[in-house]
Scaffold this active site. Sequence first.
Site, PDB file in Angstrom:
ATOM      1  N   HIS A 182      -1.333  11.608 -16.912  1.00  0.00           N
ATOM      2  CA  HIS A 182      -1.974  11.471 -15.611  1.00  0.00           C
ATOM      3  C   HIS A 182      -2.749  12.764 -15.287  1.00  0.00           C
ATOM      4  CE1 HIS A 182       1.807   9.033 -14.125  1.00  0.00           C
ATOM      5  NE2 HIS A 182       2.067   9.324 -15.176  1.00  0.00           N
ATOM      6  N   ASP A 237      -0.713  10.939  -7.183  1.00  0.00           N
ATOM      7  CA  ASP A 237      -0.111   9.760  -7.618  1.00  0.00           C
ATOM      8  C   ASP A 237       1.394  10.203  -7.445  1.00  0.00           C
ATOM      9  OD1 ASP A 237       0.269  11.688  -9.590  1.00  0.00           O
ATOM     10  OD2 ASP A 237       0.021   9.972 -11.224  1.00  0.00           O
ATOM     11  N   GLN A 293      -8.183  12.543 -29.226  1.00  0.00           N
ATOM     12  CA  GLN A 293      -8.165  11.041 -29.299  1.00  0.00           C
ATOM     13  C   GLN A 293      -9.360   9.986 -29.200  1.00  0.00           C
ATOM     14  OE1 GLN A 293      -4.349   8.993 -28.874  1.00  0.00           O
ATOM     15  NE2 GLN A 293      -5.360   7.409 -27.451  1.00  0.00           N
ATOM     16  N   TRP A 340      -1.394   3.442 -21.169  1.00  0.00           N
ATOM     17  CA  TRP A 340      -2.164   2.953 -20.672  1.00  0.00           C
ATOM     18  C   TRP A 340      -4.020   3.602 -20.964  1.00  0.00           C
ATOM     19  CZ3 TRP A 340      -3.528  -1.313 -18.804  1.00  0.00           C
ATOM     20  CH2 TRP A 340      -4.938  -1.605 -18.158  1.00  0.00           C
ATOM     21  N   GLN A 363       4.582   0.492 -20.671  1.00  0.00           N
ATOM     22  CA  GLN A 363       4.051   0.051 -21.760  1.00  0.00           C
ATOM     23  C   GLN A 363       4.427  -1.430 -22.111  1.00  0.00           C
ATOM     24  OE1 GLN A 363       5.516   3.330 -23.994  1.00  0.00           O
ATOM     25  NE2 GLN A 363       4.755   4.634 -22.650  1.00  0.00           N
TER      26      GLN A 363
END
Length: 494
Positions: free
Chosen positions: A23, A119, A362, A380, A402
């Site tokens: 997040h 969120d 990544q 995600w 997921q």
Amino acid sequence: MATPAPHTEKPHVLFFPFPAQGHVKPALQLAKLLHHYHGFQVTFVHTEHNRRRLLRAHRPDALSGIPGFCFAAVPDGLPPSDVNASQDMAALLLSLETSVPHFRNLVADLPPVSCVISDIEHILIAAKEMGLRCVTFWTTGACAFMACQQCQQLVDMGILPFKEAEQLRNGYLDRTVVDWVPGMPKHIRLRDFPSFIRTTDPEDPMIKILLSSMACHRTTPSAIIFHTFDELERETIAAMAGILPPIYAVGPLPLLVSQIPVGGALDTLESNLSKENHACLEWLKGKGPNSVVYVSFGSIATLNKEQLVEFAWGLANSKQEFLWVIRDDLVNNGADEPANVLPPEFLEGTKARNYMTNWVPQDAVLQHEAIGAFLTHCGWNSMLESISAGVPMLCWPFGADQYTNSRYACSEWRVGMEISSDAKRDEVESAIREVMEGERGKEMKRTVMEWKEKATVAAMPGGPSWVNLEKVIREVICLAQGAEEPLAEKHSET
Ligand code: UDP
């Protein structure tokens, strides 16, 4: 974006993302875009735990901020825990309400805040109570969000909570198709719903949080920004337009952020909670195109010893080269040292063709031409990053959204192939061989390259995600307090 949108004064936006890696990272990306292209003042709120982790992983000045972009930290209500490990997400979800008074005090001490982007249900509600405009930034896909929005309906239909534990084990979830969700494919099963629904407890606290948070996002924010792009989830987004505040899809954010010129002050602002090993990129340099399997289960998923060993032998027996992220807390929440669990014969037999490390950059890894496939838990961000890089996936969903992501990747976007949750080494080996060398792998590669193109177009200046970002700024974030709220139908064409 070529020309920044004109603003007479600089809005001050406060970001308070749910304090988990998946997040925090996209929230910082969005904050950087608002700051760089629109000159927004940003205050970015971490929890004190994550602040400690970030400072440990990076330079001591990594959170000093830059002019117009500051960091703040508040307690998360949990007792102190290992600064190198992810926290218990369920405990964090339950404790975050205790951050609200700290958030209120923080806002009172800051220059006037124009908009709160979060969120976290409690933060959005508190912001609204304080008379502040608030916007949800949802960091997982629209598909999983839509599934979560159906949970009240599942309760009303008497499906949730499940009657017997057997239903969670004996294939019932796999067999039960949920073909009535607007905007979702007819083949979606209960199994593909976010894993929070897998309970028989009528008092399950996670379900309660899920239901109240889904209701909150329907009624509290002035808009919902999704980390996705229109073309990827068009039908779901269209179906949600009728039940939610105006929706804006602004992803994939890494592709938008990569257009900010490097070398600027924003480069110093970090969101990775763990220290990245950049040497793996050197290792990749010597490898042929599409020749390496990248393996990572994200920041939270954990494996037991047996699972780790089965994945290890699957990788070894596939004879492929592989780059494997094995977090220190990957095995049994850190109770077992991965190095002690991996068989010595595996380590010896693969040492010429493996690179194993705790954490990697990544995005850069996936963008490297040497990467041929991604064995992923289907977080995600990981999925969007893989699609953006044109890398087909082997999907091993672990929890939360997921399962939904994996179903879409395999059956809708056709860029992934699922591995069973109890997969043994033979299944892992043959899935790796198939994605790297087989016909299905070639087909997935072709399809994911098409999606990569669509993602690239979405993120180009003038592309749909840039346009949506400008719209949400103009129509919501910069709208003067008290001005007319934007109407959902105005945005349905986005
Ligand atoms: N990530 C990373 N280095 C790693 C593993 C993961 O930078 O070694 C990043 C990855 O790029 C992604 C995030 O961590 O942006 C993980 O988020 P995701 O939604 O994929 O999964 P989660 O960790 O939330 O389960």
